[in-house]
Write an enzyme that holds these catalytic residues in place. Structure first.
Site, PDB file in Angstrom:
ATOM      1  N   SER A 227       0.836  -1.200   0.000  1.00 49.64           N
ATOM      2  CA  SER A 227       0.000   0.000   0.000  1.00 49.64           C
ATOM      3  C   SER A 227       0.876   1.257   0.000  1.00 49.64           C
ATOM      4  CB  SER A 227      -0.958  -0.042   1.191  1.00 49.64           C
ATOM      5  OG  SER A 227      -1.951   0.939   1.097  1.00 49.64           O
TER       6      SER A 227
ATOM      7  N   ASP B 175     -10.700  -2.654  -4.790  1.00 45.17           N
ATOM      8  CA  ASP B 175      -9.809  -1.728  -4.086  1.00 45.17           C
ATOM      9  C   ASP B 175      -9.776  -0.410  -4.860  1.00 45.17           C
ATOM     10  OD1 ASP B 175      -7.722  -0.403  -2.832  1.00 45.17           O
ATOM     11  OD2 ASP B 175      -6.248  -1.995  -3.128  1.00 45.17           O
TER      12      ASP B 175
ATOM     13  N   HIS C 227      -8.902  -4.152  -0.479  1.00 49.24           N
ATOM     14  CA  HIS C 227      -7.568  -3.745  -0.052  1.00 49.24           C
ATOM     15  C   HIS C 227      -7.211  -4.461   1.253  1.00 49.24           C
ATOM     16  CE1 HIS C 227      -4.257  -0.776  -0.106  1.00 49.24           C
ATOM     17  NE2 HIS C 227      -4.362  -0.794   1.215  1.00 49.24           N
TER      18      HIS C 227
END
Length: 348
Positions: free
Chosen positions: A173, A278, A308
Protein backbone atom coordinates in the site's frame (compact mmCIF):
# COMPACT_ATOMS: atom_id res chain seq x y z
CA UNK A 1 -19.56 6.22 -15.54
CA UNK A 2 -17.38 5.34 -18.53
CA UNK A 3 -17.13 1.74 -19.66
CA UNK A 4 -14.38 -0.16 -17.93
CA UNK A 5 -12.23 -3.15 -18.79
CA UNK A 6 -11.78 -3.80 -15.08
CA UNK A 7 -15.24 -3.26 -13.58
CA UNK A 8 -15.79 -7.02 -13.29
CA UNK A 9 -12.88 -7.17 -10.83
CA UNK A 10 -15.00 -5.21 -8.34
CA UNK A 11 -17.62 -7.95 -8.00
CA UNK A 12 -17.10 -9.44 -4.53
CA UNK A 13 -15.57 -12.91 -4.54
CA UNK A 14 -17.86 -15.48 -2.84
CA UNK A 15 -14.92 -16.47 -0.65
CA UNK A 16 -14.66 -12.88 0.52
CA UNK A 17 -18.40 -12.65 1.19
CA UNK A 18 -18.31 -15.71 3.44
CA UNK A 19 -15.42 -14.30 5.45
CA UNK A 20 -17.00 -10.85 5.56
CA UNK A 21 -20.23 -12.31 6.94
CA UNK A 22 -18.31 -14.25 9.58
CA UNK A 23 -16.43 -11.16 10.73
CA UNK A 24 -19.22 -8.61 10.18
CA UNK A 25 -19.62 -7.45 13.84
CA UNK A 26 -15.88 -7.00 14.31
CA UNK A 27 -15.52 -5.24 10.96
CA UNK A 28 -18.38 -2.87 11.77
CA UNK A 29 -16.60 -1.92 15.00
CA UNK A 30 -13.31 -1.46 13.15
CA UNK A 31 -15.03 0.77 10.58
CA UNK A 32 -16.27 3.04 13.36
CA UNK A 33 -12.78 3.17 14.87
CA UNK A 34 -11.28 4.12 11.51
CA UNK A 35 -13.71 7.04 11.25
CA UNK A 36 -12.24 8.60 14.39
CA UNK A 37 -9.98 11.64 13.93
CA UNK A 38 -6.40 10.47 13.57
CA UNK A 39 -5.37 11.64 17.04
CA UNK A 40 -8.20 9.63 18.61
CA UNK A 41 -7.58 6.63 16.35
CA UNK A 42 -3.98 6.40 17.50
CA UNK A 43 -5.15 6.12 21.12
CA UNK A 44 -6.80 2.80 20.30
CA UNK A 45 -4.36 0.03 21.34
CA UNK A 46 -2.66 -1.55 18.34
CA UNK A 47 -3.87 -5.08 17.69
CA UNK A 48 -1.87 -6.96 15.04
CA UNK A 49 -3.78 -8.92 12.44
CA UNK A 50 -4.28 -12.64 13.21
CA UNK A 51 -1.50 -14.77 11.81
CA UNK A 52 -2.01 -17.82 9.59
CA UNK A 53 -1.78 -21.16 11.37
CA UNK A 54 1.24 -22.14 9.25
CA UNK A 55 3.21 -18.94 9.88
CA UNK A 56 6.85 -19.52 10.90
CA UNK A 57 7.38 -19.34 14.65
CA UNK A 58 10.00 -17.36 16.60
CA UNK A 59 12.84 -19.47 18.03
CA UNK A 60 11.64 -22.55 16.13
CA UNK A 61 11.79 -21.26 12.54
CA UNK A 62 13.03 -17.67 12.79
CA UNK A 63 14.54 -15.16 15.16
CA UNK A 64 13.11 -11.69 15.67
CA UNK A 65 14.91 -8.77 17.26
CA UNK A 66 14.77 -5.00 17.21
CA UNK A 67 17.38 -2.33 16.56
CA UNK A 68 17.43 1.29 15.50
CA UNK A 69 18.96 3.52 12.85
CA UNK A 70 19.70 7.22 12.92
CA UNK A 71 17.90 9.36 10.38
CA UNK A 72 19.61 12.21 8.53
CA UNK A 73 18.10 14.72 10.97
CA UNK A 74 19.28 12.77 14.02
CA UNK A 75 15.97 11.08 14.84
CA UNK A 76 15.91 7.41 15.87
CA UNK A 77 14.16 5.00 13.49
CA UNK A 78 13.07 1.59 14.76
CA UNK A 79 13.91 -1.60 12.89
CA UNK A 80 12.40 -5.08 13.28
CA UNK A 81 14.78 -7.78 12.06
CA UNK A 82 13.82 -11.34 11.13
CA UNK A 83 16.26 -14.12 10.24
CA UNK A 84 16.06 -17.89 9.72
CA UNK A 85 17.10 -20.07 12.63
CA UNK A 86 20.50 -21.72 12.24
CA UNK A 87 23.88 -20.87 10.84
CA UNK A 88 24.02 -19.70 7.24
CA UNK A 89 26.45 -21.37 4.86
CA UNK A 90 26.65 -18.16 2.88
CA UNK A 91 25.44 -14.59 3.10
CA UNK A 92 21.69 -14.27 2.94
CA UNK A 93 19.57 -12.02 0.70
CA UNK A 94 18.07 -8.94 2.33
CA UNK A 95 14.35 -8.22 2.08
CA UNK A 96 13.85 -4.61 3.15
CA UNK A 97 10.19 -4.00 4.00
CA UNK A 98 8.30 -0.70 4.10
CA UNK A 99 5.01 -1.13 5.95
CA UNK A 100 1.61 0.11 4.85
CA UNK A 101 -0.88 2.28 6.70
CA UNK A 102 -1.55 5.30 4.53
CA UNK A 103 1.74 6.93 5.66
CA UNK A 104 -0.15 7.85 8.87
CA UNK A 105 -0.57 4.59 10.80
CA UNK A 106 1.02 1.14 10.85
CA UNK A 107 4.08 -0.40 12.47
CA UNK A 108 6.96 -2.71 11.65
CA UNK A 109 4.53 -5.59 12.40
CA UNK A 110 1.91 -4.55 9.84
CA UNK A 111 3.19 -7.18 7.37
CA UNK A 112 4.21 -9.63 10.11
CA UNK A 113 3.02 -12.79 8.35
CA UNK A 114 4.71 -11.86 5.08
CA UNK A 115 7.97 -10.99 6.81
CA UNK A 116 8.06 -14.28 8.69
CA UNK A 117 7.31 -16.30 5.55
CA UNK A 118 10.05 -14.54 3.57
CA UNK A 119 12.62 -15.01 6.34
CA UNK A 120 11.88 -18.71 6.79
CA UNK A 121 11.06 -19.84 3.27
CA UNK A 122 13.43 -17.61 1.28
CA UNK A 123 16.25 -17.92 3.79
CA UNK A 124 16.41 -14.13 3.89
CA UNK A 125 17.13 -11.52 6.50
CA UNK A 126 14.09 -9.26 6.64
CA UNK A 127 14.33 -5.73 7.99
CA UNK A 128 11.09 -3.79 8.52
CA UNK A 129 11.57 -0.06 9.03
CA UNK A 130 9.50 2.09 11.40
CA UNK A 131 9.54 5.32 9.39
CA UNK A 132 7.99 8.40 10.99
CA UNK A 133 4.34 9.01 10.23
CA UNK A 134 2.28 11.82 8.74
CA UNK A 135 0.80 14.31 9.39
CA UNK A 136 3.43 15.13 12.03
CA UNK A 137 6.09 14.03 9.55
CA UNK A 138 4.69 14.64 6.06
CA UNK A 139 6.17 13.88 2.64
CA UNK A 140 9.02 13.20 2.06
CA UNK A 141 9.99 12.14 5.61
CA UNK A 142 8.80 8.55 5.13
CA UNK A 143 10.97 8.22 2.02
CA UNK A 144 14.01 9.77 3.70
CA UNK A 145 13.62 7.56 6.79
CA UNK A 146 13.28 4.47 4.62
CA UNK A 147 16.40 5.40 2.65
CA UNK A 148 18.29 6.01 5.89
CA UNK A 149 17.16 2.64 7.24
CA UNK A 150 18.49 0.99 4.10
CA UNK A 151 21.79 2.80 4.59
CA UNK A 152 21.94 1.31 8.10
CA UNK A 153 21.46 -2.16 6.61
CA UNK A 154 24.40 -1.59 4.29
CA UNK A 155 26.59 -0.35 7.12
CA UNK A 156 25.64 -3.39 9.23
CA UNK A 157 25.66 -5.92 6.39
CA UNK A 158 28.36 -8.03 8.01
CA UNK A 159 26.54 -8.13 11.34
CA UNK A 160 23.26 -8.98 9.60
CA UNK A 161 24.94 -11.60 7.44
CA UNK A 162 23.44 -10.23 4.23
CA UNK A 163 24.68 -10.15 0.67
CA UNK A 164 24.51 -6.54 -0.49
CA UNK A 165 24.35 -7.79 -4.07
CA UNK A 166 21.00 -9.50 -3.34
CA UNK A 167 18.61 -6.88 -1.99
CA UNK A 168 14.87 -6.92 -2.57
CA UNK A 169 12.78 -3.89 -1.63
CA UNK A 170 9.19 -4.59 -0.65
CA UNK A 171 6.17 -2.71 0.61
CA UNK A 172 2.42 -2.80 0.91
CA UNK A 173 0.00 0.00 0.00
CA UNK A 174 1.66 3.26 1.13
CA UNK A 175 4.80 1.21 1.75
CA UNK A 176 4.78 0.12 -1.90
CA UNK A 177 4.48 3.78 -2.85
CA UNK A 178 7.63 4.47 -0.85
CA UNK A 179 9.41 1.53 -2.49
CA UNK A 180 8.54 2.86 -5.95
CA UNK A 181 9.88 6.28 -4.93
CA UNK A 182 13.08 4.71 -3.58
CA UNK A 183 13.78 2.86 -6.81
CA UNK A 184 13.46 6.10 -8.75
CA UNK A 185 15.79 7.86 -6.32
CA UNK A 186 18.30 5.04 -6.44
CA UNK A 187 18.25 5.05 -10.23
CA UNK A 188 18.52 8.81 -10.73
CA UNK A 189 20.14 10.44 -7.73
CA UNK A 190 21.83 7.93 -5.49
CA UNK A 191 24.55 8.88 -3.04
CA UNK A 192 24.71 5.11 -2.40
CA UNK A 193 25.43 4.39 -6.07
CA UNK A 194 27.63 1.35 -6.64
CA UNK A 195 27.43 0.11 -3.05
CA UNK A 196 24.78 -2.59 -3.55
CA UNK A 197 22.50 -4.35 -6.02
CA UNK A 198 18.71 -4.33 -5.89
CA UNK A 199 17.48 -7.46 -7.64
CA UNK A 200 13.76 -6.86 -7.23
CA UNK A 201 10.88 -4.78 -5.89
CA UNK A 202 7.67 -6.14 -4.38
CA UNK A 203 4.74 -3.73 -4.81
CA UNK A 204 1.74 -5.11 -2.94
CA UNK A 205 -1.62 -3.31 -3.44
CA UNK A 206 0.39 -0.19 -4.28
CA UNK A 207 -0.47 3.49 -4.13
CA UNK A 208 0.96 4.82 -7.39
CA UNK A 209 -0.67 8.20 -8.01
CA UNK A 210 -2.67 10.90 -6.24
CA UNK A 211 -6.22 10.79 -7.67
CA UNK A 212 -6.19 14.48 -8.54
CA UNK A 213 -3.11 13.93 -10.73
CA UNK A 214 -4.18 10.67 -12.38
CA UNK A 215 -3.03 10.41 -16.02
CA UNK A 216 -6.49 9.25 -17.09
CA UNK A 217 -5.83 10.10 -20.73
CA UNK A 218 -3.15 7.39 -20.79
CA UNK A 219 -4.56 4.75 -18.42
CA UNK A 220 -7.94 3.56 -17.26
CA UNK A 221 -8.20 4.92 -13.72
CA UNK A 222 -11.78 4.42 -12.58
CA UNK A 223 -11.37 2.31 -9.47
CA UNK A 224 -11.62 5.19 -6.98
CA UNK A 225 -15.18 5.63 -8.23
CA UNK A 226 -16.01 1.96 -8.87
CA UNK A 227 -14.74 0.99 -5.43
CA UNK A 228 -15.84 4.11 -3.64
CA UNK A 229 -17.74 2.26 -0.90
CA UNK A 230 -15.89 -0.96 -0.20
CA UNK A 231 -14.68 -2.77 2.94
CA UNK A 232 -11.40 -2.17 4.76
CA UNK A 233 -10.10 0.83 2.78
CA UNK A 234 -12.58 2.87 0.75
CA UNK A 235 -12.03 5.94 -1.42
CA UNK A 236 -12.83 8.37 1.38
CA UNK A 237 -10.20 6.87 3.66
CA UNK A 238 -7.59 6.99 0.90
CA UNK A 239 -8.30 10.70 0.39
CA UNK A 240 -7.85 11.22 4.14
CA UNK A 241 -4.52 9.41 4.06
CA UNK A 242 -3.36 11.46 1.09
CA UNK A 243 -4.36 14.68 2.87
CA UNK A 244 -2.29 13.67 5.89
CA UNK A 245 0.73 12.87 3.73
CA UNK A 246 1.02 15.69 1.21
CA UNK A 247 -1.00 18.69 -0.02
CA UNK A 248 -2.88 17.83 -3.21
CA UNK A 249 -1.14 20.68 -5.07
CA UNK A 250 2.24 19.04 -4.40
CA UNK A 251 1.15 15.44 -4.94
CA UNK A 252 2.18 15.52 -8.59
CA UNK A 253 5.76 15.00 -7.41
CA UNK A 254 7.19 11.85 -8.97
CA UNK A 255 8.19 10.61 -5.51
CA UNK A 256 4.58 10.91 -4.32
CA UNK A 257 2.99 9.75 -7.59
CA UNK A 258 5.54 7.51 -9.35
CA UNK A 259 3.05 6.65 -12.09
CA UNK A 260 3.79 10.15 -13.44
CA UNK A 261 7.47 9.39 -14.04
CA UNK A 262 8.46 10.04 -17.65
CA UNK A 263 10.29 6.71 -17.72
CA UNK A 264 10.43 3.63 -15.54
CA UNK A 265 13.26 2.11 -17.55
CA UNK A 266 16.19 0.49 -15.78
CA UNK A 267 14.28 -0.22 -12.59
CA UNK A 268 14.54 -3.59 -10.81
CA UNK A 269 12.20 -6.45 -11.76
CA UNK A 270 8.83 -6.03 -10.08
CA UNK A 271 6.07 -8.08 -8.54
CA UNK A 272 2.80 -6.11 -8.49
CA UNK A 273 -0.14 -7.56 -6.55
CA UNK A 274 -3.54 -5.92 -7.00
CA UNK A 275 -6.92 -6.41 -5.31
CA UNK A 276 -9.97 -6.10 -7.55
CA UNK A 277 -12.30 -4.45 -5.03
CA UNK A 278 -9.81 -1.73 -4.09
CA UNK A 279 -9.77 2.02 -4.90
CA UNK A 280 -6.07 1.58 -5.67
CA UNK A 281 -6.64 -1.20 -8.21
CA UNK A 282 -6.33 0.73 -11.45
CA UNK A 283 -3.27 2.64 -10.28
CA UNK A 284 -1.56 -0.68 -9.59
CA UNK A 285 -2.58 -2.08 -12.97
CA UNK A 286 -1.36 1.08 -14.70
CA UNK A 287 1.97 0.94 -12.91
CA UNK A 288 2.49 -2.69 -13.91
CA UNK A 289 1.67 -1.72 -17.51
CA UNK A 290 4.11 1.20 -17.37
CA UNK A 291 6.87 -1.01 -15.96
CA UNK A 292 6.37 -3.61 -18.68
CA UNK A 293 6.31 -0.92 -21.38
CA UNK A 294 9.62 0.37 -20.05
CA UNK A 295 11.21 -3.07 -20.41
CA UNK A 296 11.13 -3.97 -16.72
CA UNK A 297 10.48 -7.67 -16.07
CA UNK A 298 7.12 -7.50 -14.29
CA UNK A 299 4.88 -10.09 -12.71
CA UNK A 300 1.27 -9.02 -12.13
CA UNK A 301 -1.02 -10.95 -9.79
CA UNK A 302 -4.69 -9.89 -9.53
CA UNK A 303 -7.14 -10.99 -6.83
CA UNK A 304 -10.62 -10.37 -8.31
CA UNK A 305 -13.32 -9.44 -5.84
CA UNK A 306 -10.92 -8.89 -2.95
CA UNK A 307 -10.69 -5.64 -0.98
CA UNK A 308 -7.57 -3.75 -0.05
CA UNK A 309 -5.47 -5.61 2.55
CA UNK A 310 -7.67 -8.72 2.35
CA UNK A 311 -4.67 -10.76 3.53
CA UNK A 312 -5.32 -9.68 7.15
CA UNK A 313 -7.88 -12.52 7.20
CA UNK A 314 -5.81 -15.71 7.53
CA UNK A 315 -8.83 -17.96 6.95
CA UNK A 316 -9.29 -16.49 3.47
CA UNK A 317 -7.80 -18.80 0.83
CA UNK A 318 -6.43 -15.98 -1.38
CA UNK A 319 -4.49 -14.70 1.63
CA UNK A 320 -2.18 -17.71 1.45
CA UNK A 321 -1.87 -17.21 -2.32
CA UNK A 322 -0.80 -13.64 -1.61
CA UNK A 323 2.00 -14.72 0.73
CA UNK A 324 3.01 -17.67 -1.45
CA UNK A 325 3.29 -15.39 -4.48
CA UNK A 326 5.74 -13.11 -2.67
CA UNK A 327 7.86 -16.05 -1.52
CA UNK A 328 7.85 -17.80 -4.90
CA UNK A 329 8.63 -14.60 -6.80
CA UNK A 330 11.60 -13.81 -4.56
CA UNK A 331 12.81 -17.39 -5.06
CA UNK A 332 12.56 -16.86 -8.81
CA UNK A 333 14.94 -13.91 -8.50
CA UNK A 334 17.44 -16.25 -6.89
CA UNK A 335 17.19 -18.39 -10.01
CA UNK A 336 17.73 -15.21 -12.07
CA UNK A 337 14.37 -15.73 -13.78
CA UNK A 338 11.11 -13.80 -13.73
CA UNK A 339 8.26 -15.22 -15.81
CA UNK A 340 10.77 -17.06 -17.96
CA UNK A 341 12.73 -13.90 -18.76
CA UNK A 342 16.21 -13.04 -17.65
CA UNK A 343 16.01 -10.47 -14.90
CA UNK A 344 17.60 -7.09 -15.41
CA UNK A 345 19.73 -6.78 -12.29
CA UNK A 346 20.34 -3.12 -11.55
CA UNK A 347 23.59 -2.10 -9.91
CA UNK A 348 22.78 1.05 -7.99
Amino acid sequence: MAASRYAHLSAPDPAWLSVAEKHAPLDALAAEVYRLPLAEFRKVPYRPSPLPSNVPQPDTDITIRTDSATARDGASIGLRIYAPVGEAKEKRPLFYNIHGGGWAVGTTETEEAQNRFVAARNGAVVVSVDYRLAPEHPFPTAIHDSMDGLQWCLEHASELGVDTDRIVLGGGSAGANIVAAMTLLLRDDAPLKGQFIVIGQVLNIPVTCHPSHSPSAKYELLSYEQNKHVPLVDAERMHIYWNHYIPAAEAGSLLASPLLASSLANLPPALVQVAGMDPLRDGGLAYAEALKSAGVATTLKIYPGMPHAFYVYPDLEPSQQYFDTVVEWIASLGRNKVQGEETHIINF
